[in-house]
Design an enzyme around this catalytic site. Sequence first.
Site, PDB file in Angstrom:
ATOM      1  N   ASP A   1       0.876  -1.166   0.000  1.00  9.89           N
ATOM      2  CA  ASP A   1       0.000   0.000   0.000  1.00  9.89           C
ATOM      3  C   ASP A   1       0.923   1.228   0.000  1.00  9.89           C
ATOM      4  O   ASP A   1       1.627   1.497   0.974  1.00  9.89           O
ATOM      5  CB  ASP A   1      -0.864  -0.049   1.272  1.00  9.89           C
ATOM      6  CG  ASP A   1      -1.645   1.231   1.523  1.00  9.89           C
ATOM      7  OD1 ASP A   1      -1.289   2.291   0.971  1.00  9.89           O
ATOM      8  OD2 ASP A   1      -2.606   1.172   2.314  1.00  9.89           O
TER       9      ASP A   1
ATOM     10  N   LYS B   1      -3.596  12.145  -3.034  1.00 12.65           N
ATOM     11  CA  LYS B   1      -2.636  12.446  -1.963  1.00 12.65           C
ATOM     12  C   LYS B   1      -1.329  12.994  -2.543  1.00 12.65           C
ATOM     13  O   LYS B   1      -0.401  13.319  -1.810  1.00 12.65           O
ATOM     14  CB  LYS B   1      -2.350  11.199  -1.126  1.00 12.65           C
ATOM     15  CG  LYS B   1      -3.567  10.730  -0.316  1.00 12.65           C
ATOM     16  CD  LYS B   1      -3.196   9.568   0.566  1.00 12.65           C
ATOM     17  CE  LYS B   1      -4.383   8.819   1.124  1.00 12.65           C
ATOM     18  NZ  LYS B   1      -5.162   9.545   2.118  1.00 12.65           N
TER      19      LYS B   1
END
Length: 401
Positions: free
Chosen positions: A193, A219
Site C-alpha cells: 500500500d 494524496k
Amino acid sequence: MFDVEKIRDDFPILKTNLIYLDSAATSQKPVQVIDAVDEFYKKHNSNVARGLYKLAEEATLQYEEVREKTRNFINANDTKEIIFTKNTTEGANVIMRGWGEKFLNKGDKIVTTILEHHSNFVPWQQLAKRVGAKFEVIDIDDTGLLDETDLEKKIRGAKFVAVSAASNVLGTLPNIQKICKLSHENGAICAVDGAQYTPSMKMNVKKLDCDFLSFSGHKMLAPFGAGVLYGKQELLEGMDPLLYGSEMIRSVSIEKSEWAELPYKFEAGTPTVDAIVGFGAAIDYLNKIGLEKIRTHEESLIAYMLKRFQEIKGLKIIGPRDVKKRGSLVAFTLEGVHPHDISAMLAEDNICIRSGHHCAMPLHTRLGIPASTRASIYLYNKKEEIDQLVESLQRVKQIFG
Ligand SMILES: Cc1ncc(COP(=O)(O)O)c(C=O)c1O
C-alpha cells in the site's frame, strides 16, 4: 534549490491564511493540475477508447500518455501493468476479489500488520473469512517499528502478505524490500500500500520486486478519482476483474464473454478521465521539482516538528523518533485534552489538522488510546507553520490546564 515560497505560489488555496497540515488525508492541488483539468474540459472533452473522431482520439491519447507517465514514475516494466482505479482502497479490493478469492484456499495464511489503514486491513480480513484462510497480524515494538521477530515468524508459511510502505498514523517506514523478499522466499505474494509513500518517496517496483502496489493520486497533488493499481503482468493475466461491463470486454455472446487485454480488463465503465489527466499534470509537477528534494524538505520539517513538540508539556509523540524511519507526519496525544478538542481549537486559528482513529482502529487499540491527533506535511509546508502549530498547541494546553 528548493524554494518553498515559489512552490506555495502555485497553490491557490494557500494564498489565504490557511495552515494546511492534513496532506495525509488529501493534498492541495497546484494551478498546473487545476489548469490541466480545465483545459481538458474546454478543449478535449470526450469519452476514451470509444470514438474514432478527432476529439475522442485526443482524449484517449492524453489518457494513455498518463499511463506511460505512471509506468515511468514507479518504474514498471509495461503500461499493461498500470491499472487506473479511483483510489488505493479500490486497488486493494481488485486484488482481494480478483487474486485472493481465486487463488487462496481454506487454511492458507494471509498476513498484514497492525500499522495498517483499514483499506489495507479490512479487505484481507474479509478475504480470510470468505476463503476460510488464517488471518495473522504482525505486531510493532515499543518504538512503533514492525517487530522483526514477529514479522519473520508470521510470514513463514504465508501465501499472501500486505503491508503499507508508510503508516498513516505512526509514520513508520517498514523495510518493504525486505518484506517482499521474505514473502517470496516463503512462496507468498506481496502487496504494498503506497498511499502515504508515493507522494514524496521514490517507488521503484522493479527494484522492490513487489507483486502489487496501490496508491491514490489525490494524496499527491492530483484530483480525486485518480488511483493506480500496479500488478506484475503474469499475476494480472491470471486474475478475474472486480467490475464487469463496458470497455473491459473483448467479445460477448449469450453464452459467454471474453475480457479485453491488460490493462483494460480491469477498467470497466467510463474512467475518471479528467482526474487522470490531472494526475498526469501532478506527476509532471513532482518530477520537475524532484522527489528527492521534496523528501529532504519534508525530513527537515519533520525533524523540526519533533524537536519543537518536545517543548509542549504533556505532548506524547507516537511512533519512531528517527526522522529517517518515518514519513511525512507526526501523530501525538496531549495529556488531559481529547484529540477532537485539539483539532476544534486549532481550527479557530485556521490550522487544519486531523484527530480521530485515522481509519486505523486496530492500531489505536494496540496503542491503548481511542484516538490521536495528526499533523501531516507536504512540499508546500514551511517552518513558520510549525511554529504557529506549536503556539496554538501551547494555547490549547493552557486552556485545558
Ligand atoms: C496508508 C493508507 N492506505 C490507504 C488509504 C486509503 O486511501 P484512499 O481513501 O485514497 O483509498 C489511506 C488514506 O488515508 C492511507 O493513508
